[in-house]
Design a protein around this motif. Structure first.
Motif, PDB file in Angstrom:
ATOM      1  N   THR A   1      40.114  45.479  51.550  1.00  0.00           N
ATOM      2  CA  THR A   1      38.994  46.042  52.301  1.00  0.00           C
ATOM      3  C   THR A   1      39.297  47.499  52.630  1.00  0.00           C
ATOM      4  OG1 THR A   1      39.916  45.499  54.465  1.00  0.00           O
ATOM      5  CG2 THR A   1      38.632  43.768  53.341  1.00  0.00           C
ATOM      6  N   ASP A   2      38.348  48.167  53.266  1.00  0.00           N
ATOM      7  CA  ASP A   2      38.576  49.550  53.690  1.00  0.00           C
ATOM      8  C   ASP A   2      39.690  49.648  54.726  1.00  0.00           C
ATOM      9  OD1 ASP A   2      36.570  50.380  52.017  1.00  0.00           O
ATOM     10  OD2 ASP A   2      35.028  50.465  53.586  1.00  0.00           O
ATOM     11  N   ASP A   3      39.997  48.532  55.384  1.00  0.00           N
ATOM     12  CA  ASP A   3      41.080  48.499  56.365  1.00  0.00           C
ATOM     13  C   ASP A   3      42.388  48.000  55.749  1.00  0.00           C
ATOM     14  OD1 ASP A   3      39.424  49.382  58.459  1.00  0.00           O
ATOM     15  OD2 ASP A   3      38.690  47.347  58.790  1.00  0.00           O
ATOM     16  N   PHE A   4      42.426  47.938  54.419  1.00  0.00           N
ATOM     17  CA  PHE A   4      43.619  47.522  53.674  1.00  0.00           C
ATOM     18  C   PHE A   4      44.043  46.090  54.007  1.00  0.00           C
ATOM     19  CE2 PHE A   4      43.764  52.149  53.985  1.00  0.00           C
ATOM     20  CZ  PHE A   4      43.844  52.483  52.644  1.00  0.00           C
ATOM     21  N   GLU A   5      43.052  45.240  54.234  1.00  0.00           N
ATOM     22  CA  GLU A   5      43.282  43.814  54.387  1.00  0.00           C
ATOM     23  C   GLU A   5      42.816  43.107  53.114  1.00  0.00           C
ATOM     24  OE1 GLU A   5      44.770  42.479  56.918  1.00  0.00           O
ATOM     25  OE2 GLU A   5      44.849  44.238  58.233  1.00  0.00           O
ATOM     26  N   TRP A   6      43.433  41.935  52.821  1.00  0.00           N
ATOM     27  CA  TRP A   6      42.995  41.170  51.661  1.00  0.00           C
ATOM     28  C   TRP A   6      41.556  40.682  51.873  1.00  0.00           C
ATOM     29  CZ3 TRP A   6      45.764  41.613  47.492  1.00  0.00           C
ATOM     30  CH2 TRP A   6      47.151  41.774  47.564  1.00  0.00           C
ATOM     31  N   ARG A   7      40.737  40.778  50.831  1.00  0.00           N
ATOM     32  CA  ARG A   7      39.358  40.285  50.920  1.00  0.00           C
ATOM     33  C   ARG A   7      39.339  38.759  50.988  1.00  0.00           C
ATOM     34  NH1 ARG A   7      35.637  44.231  50.136  1.00  0.00           N
ATOM     35  NH2 ARG A   7      36.370  46.186  49.181  1.00  0.00           N
ATOM     36  N   SER A   8      40.343  38.104  50.406  1.00  0.00           N
ATOM     37  CA  SER A   8      40.443  36.646  50.476  1.00  0.00           C
ATOM     38  C   SER A   8      41.867  36.230  50.164  1.00  0.00           C
ATOM     39  CB  SER A   8      39.481  35.986  49.479  1.00  0.00           C
ATOM     40  OG  SER A   8      39.919  36.207  48.151  1.00  0.00           O
ATOM     41  N   ASP A   9      42.238  35.044  50.614  1.00  0.00           N
ATOM     42  CA  ASP A   9      43.552  34.505  50.291  1.00  0.00           C
ATOM     43  C   ASP A   9      43.715  34.288  48.793  1.00  0.00           C
ATOM     44  OD1 ASP A   9      44.142  34.520  52.980  1.00  0.00           O
ATOM     45  OD2 ASP A   9      43.728  32.383  53.281  1.00  0.00           O
ATOM     46  N   ALA A  10      42.608  33.943  48.136  1.00  0.00           N
ATOM     47  CA  ALA A  10      42.672  33.698  46.697  1.00  0.00           C
ATOM     48  C   ALA A  10      43.031  34.974  45.944  1.00  0.00           C
ATOM     49  CB  ALA A  10      41.339  33.146  46.202  1.00  0.00           C
ATOM     50  N   LEU A  11      42.464  36.105  46.380  1.00  0.00           N
ATOM     51  CA  LEU A  11      42.777  37.371  45.720  1.00  0.00           C
ATOM     52  C   LEU A  11      44.241  37.762  45.960  1.00  0.00           C
ATOM     53  CD1 LEU A  11      39.528  39.402  46.487  1.00  0.00           C
ATOM     54  CD2 LEU A  11      40.302  38.582  44.238  1.00  0.00           C
ATOM     55  N   ALA A  12      44.754  37.499  47.153  1.00  0.00           N
ATOM     56  CA  ALA A  12      46.156  37.791  47.446  1.00  0.00           C
ATOM     57  C   ALA A  12      47.070  36.949  46.560  1.00  0.00           C
ATOM     58  CB  ALA A  12      46.441  37.530  48.923  1.00  0.00           C
ATOM     59  N   SER A  13      46.740  35.676  46.413  1.00  0.00           N
ATOM     60  CA  SER A  13      47.550  34.788  45.580  1.00  0.00           C
ATOM     61  C   SER A  13      47.506  35.207  44.122  1.00  0.00           C
ATOM     62  CB  SER A  13      47.062  33.341  45.724  1.00  0.00           C
ATOM     63  OG  SER A  13      47.252  32.882  47.045  1.00  0.00           O
ATOM     64  N   GLN A  14      46.329  35.642  43.664  1.00  0.00           N
ATOM     65  CA  GLN A  14      46.201  36.083  42.284  1.00  0.00           C
ATOM     66  C   GLN A  14      47.034  37.336  42.033  1.00  0.00           C
ATOM     67  OE1 GLN A  14      44.314  34.356  39.820  1.00  0.00           O
ATOM     68  NE2 GLN A  14      45.653  35.667  38.574  1.00  0.00           N
ATOM     69  N   TYR A  15      47.031  38.237  43.003  1.00  0.00           N
ATOM     70  CA  TYR A  15      47.854  39.451  42.904  1.00  0.00           C
ATOM     71  C   TYR A  15      49.325  39.080  42.728  1.00  0.00           C
ATOM     72  CZ  TYR A  15      50.812  43.171  44.780  1.00  0.00           C
ATOM     73  OH  TYR A  15      51.825  44.072  44.970  1.00  0.00           O
ATOM     74  N   THR A  16      49.796  38.145  43.529  1.00  0.00           N
ATOM     75  CA  THR A  16      51.191  37.718  43.443  1.00  0.00           C
ATOM     76  C   THR A  16      51.495  37.066  42.101  1.00  0.00           C
ATOM     77  OG1 THR A  16      51.299  37.393  45.839  1.00  0.00           O
ATOM     78  CG2 THR A  16      52.968  36.277  44.497  1.00  0.00           C
ATOM     79  N   GLU A  17      50.627  36.162  41.675  1.00  0.00           N
ATOM     80  CA  GLU A  17      50.840  35.460  40.410  1.00  0.00           C
ATOM     81  C   GLU A  17      50.890  36.432  39.246  1.00  0.00           C
ATOM     82  OE1 GLU A  17      48.533  32.178  37.587  1.00  0.00           O
ATOM     83  OE2 GLU A  17      48.050  32.319  39.733  1.00  0.00           O
ATOM     84  N   ASP A  18      49.947  37.377  39.233  1.00  0.00           N
ATOM     85  CA  ASP A  18      49.922  38.358  38.149  1.00  0.00           C
ATOM     86  C   ASP A  18      51.159  39.257  38.195  1.00  0.00           C
ATOM     87  OD1 ASP A  18      47.517  37.329  37.327  1.00  0.00           O
ATOM     88  OD2 ASP A  18      46.301  38.910  38.260  1.00  0.00           O
ATOM     89  N   GLY A  19      51.572  39.640  39.402  1.00  0.00           N
ATOM     90  CA  GLY A  19      52.750  40.494  39.533  1.00  0.00           C
ATOM     91  C   GLY A  19      54.009  39.823  39.030  1.00  0.00           C
ATOM     92  N   ARG A  20      54.159  38.555  39.324  1.00  0.00           N
ATOM     93  CA  ARG A  20      55.337  37.833  38.859  1.00  0.00           C
ATOM     94  C   ARG A  20      55.344  37.723  37.329  1.00  0.00           C
ATOM     95  NH1 ARG A  20      57.993  35.054  42.977  1.00  0.00           N
ATOM     96  NH2 ARG A  20      58.827  33.523  41.505  1.00  0.00           N
TER      97      ARG A  20
END
Length: 319
Positions: free
Chosen positions: A56-75
């Protein structure tokens, strides 16, 4: 001086941080330097974009699913990068997702991408060389101390270096005066790094090439170095304690850009006799150096084997 960090020689970190790359080897590594495969570079760029889109504009995750996807892709990308670099390098990924475990992966196999492995090996070699150069710089500063420690003070008394600039009443009585660009350097002794007058002195050498910090007990030493211009500014506990200026190239340093302009009436390769004629009888002397009191500061002048000026050290206090 502390040992060189493995993050400069053997551990590549993977994270987005608005640097135009997600590759970090102490500093960000541009993709054009990394020589990764086109497919991996494309996916790393896409991963960084997806991360930015997930906030978001406040640098928060838009959803838990997006945060998890970021981690999975990064790994997944970390494993792919490790395979391209081979066993000489580990890849570290610490997700920004809360609670995600850190990943450190090293492949026990040759590099899938020899060009990428060679690129990071070159960066590691450069980091080691720079680290060695810092050791040389530190040794050169200690050299001025060692010379006078070996000879003893002019009265045979104890020797010391002050980390605090003395006030005007503590300055030695001036024995000589000076004019030329060296006066700018001399006038900033005792000041702090962000002082405009210090910045003006740094401008004289064309800016800095590097900086380094050392801890010595209760003393914090900051080196600001202009390597090509043969100059070091040494701060002790945020006070400019000395300036080292090389008038001739020495040990991975260049020379001050205008050595003949440093001291009016002396060339940058002046003989020892010419220096003594300019400043008078030194208040301390050794086989290769003379020290003078000039405008209430100390001027430590060193000579090469032929008796020519090679290095000047300006000091708040004499050893």
């Amino acid at each position: 001086m502390s040992d060189l960090s493995p993050y400069a020689t053997s551990i590549v970190r993977l994270f987005p941080d608005s640097a135009g790359t997600v590759l970090w080897f102490i500093d960000p590594v541009p993709y054009e330097v990394a020589s990764l495969s086109a497919g991996l570079e494309h996916d790393l760029r896409a991963w960084e974009q997806s991360y930015e889109d997930a906030l978001t504009d406040d640098f928060e995750w838009r959803s838990d699913a997006l945060a998890s996807q970021y981690t999975e892709d990064g790994r997944s990308l970390a494993h792919r990068l490790a395979h391209e670099l081979g066993g000489d390098f580990a890849v570290e990924f610490q997700s920004y997702e809360d609670g995600a475990d850190a990943l450190n992966v090293r492949i026990s196999a040759p590099a899938d991408n020899p060009d990428a492995a060679a690129a990071f090996a070159a960066l590691a070699d450069a980091a080691r060389a720079e680290h060695d150069e810092m050791r040389v710089a530190r040794a050169e500063h200690e050299h001025a101390r060692a010379v006078v420690r070996a000879e003893g003070g002019p009265d045979g008394g104890p020797l010391y270096w002050s980390a605090t600039a003395p006030d005007a009443s503590d300055r030695p009585e001036p024995v000589a005066t000076i004019s030329g660009e060296l006066t700018t350097m001399m006038n900033v002794l005792g000041l702090q790094p962000a002082d405009d007058r210090v910045l003006d002195a740094i401008d004289l050498v064309g800016g800095l090439s590097e900086n380094s910090v050392f801890e010595e007990g209760d003393l914090t030493v900051l080196y600001l170095t202009a390597r090509d211009a043969g100059t070091d500014f040494l701060f002790e506990n945020r006070t400019l304690a000395s300036v080292i200026i090389r008038t001739q190239p020495q040990a991975k340093y260049g020379a001050y850009p205008r050595p003949d302009a440093l001291i009016d009436g002396l060339s940058g390769a002046a003989t020892r006799a010419e220096v003594v004629a300019r400043f008078g009888v030194p208040e301390w002397t050794s086989a290769t150096a003379d020290r003078f009191v000039v405008d209430g500061r100390y001027l430590h002048v060193e000579f090469d084997g032929s008796g020519r000026l090679v290095r000047i050290t300006l000091m708040v206090s004499a050893p």
